[in-house]
Design a protein around this motif. Structure first.
Motif, PDB file in Angstrom:
ATOM      1  N   TYR A  36       4.298  -2.765 -30.634  1.00  0.00           N
ATOM      2  CA  TYR A  36       4.172  -1.456 -29.969  1.00  0.00           C
ATOM      3  C   TYR A  36       2.747  -1.263 -29.467  1.00  0.00           C
ATOM      4  O   TYR A  36       2.525  -0.823 -28.340  1.00  0.00           O
ATOM      5  CB  TYR A  36       4.487  -0.294 -30.925  1.00  0.00           C
ATOM      6  N   ASN A  44      12.274   2.516 -30.066  1.00  0.00           N
ATOM      7  CA  ASN A  44      13.493   3.212 -29.673  1.00  0.00           C
ATOM      8  C   ASN A  44      13.242   4.712 -29.781  1.00  0.00           C
ATOM      9  O   ASN A  44      12.199   5.151 -30.262  1.00  0.00           O
ATOM     10  CB  ASN A  44      14.690   2.758 -30.516  1.00  0.00           C
ATOM     11  N   TYR A  45      14.199   5.496 -29.337  1.00  0.00           N
ATOM     12  CA  TYR A  45      14.018   6.950 -29.318  1.00  0.00           C
ATOM     13  C   TYR A  45      13.726   7.496 -30.712  1.00  0.00           C
ATOM     14  O   TYR A  45      12.824   8.319 -30.890  1.00  0.00           O
ATOM     15  CB  TYR A  45      15.262   7.626 -28.724  1.00  0.00           C
ATOM     16  N   GLU A  46      14.457   7.041 -31.700  1.00  0.00           N
ATOM     17  CA  GLU A  46      14.279   7.522 -33.073  1.00  0.00           C
ATOM     18  C   GLU A  46      12.849   7.285 -33.563  1.00  0.00           C
ATOM     19  O   GLU A  46      12.220   8.174 -34.142  1.00  0.00           O
ATOM     20  CB  GLU A  46      15.273   6.821 -34.003  1.00  0.00           C
ATOM     21  N   ASN A  47      12.323   6.083 -33.323  1.00  0.00           N
ATOM     22  CA  ASN A  47      10.966   5.785 -33.770  1.00  0.00           C
ATOM     23  C   ASN A  47       9.911   6.503 -32.935  1.00  0.00           C
ATOM     24  O   ASN A  47       8.838   6.844 -33.441  1.00  0.00           O
ATOM     25  CB  ASN A  47      10.719   4.280 -33.799  1.00  0.00           C
TER      26      ASN A  47
END
Length: 68
Positions: A36, A44-47
């Motif tokens: 990252y 992802n969206y959650e992270n």
């Protein structure tokens, strides 16, 4: 996504967290988190939501769409 990488690193250092600590918070491996920060992977969206919550900033800020 260069701005994301810069802001992610900046926020981690401002909050005095290690890459290992952030990776554990996200429930991912340290090498995954490092990707990252170096731009070879995107969360992802959650992270992404978890990162914004951890650093107490908006997702828009992390993505470079807002000043804070």
């Amino acid at each position: 996504m260069r701005i994301f990488q810069e802001r992610l690193l900046e926020q981690r250092k401002l909050n005095k967290l290690t890459q290992i600590e952030v990776a554990k918070f996200l429930n991912i491996s340290q090498p995954s988190y490092i990707r990252y920060e170096n731009g070879s992977a995107e969360p992802n969206y959650e992270n992404l939501v978890k990162l914004a919550d951890l650093f107490d900033v908006s997702i828009d800020y992390l993505l470079g769409r807002a000043a804070y």
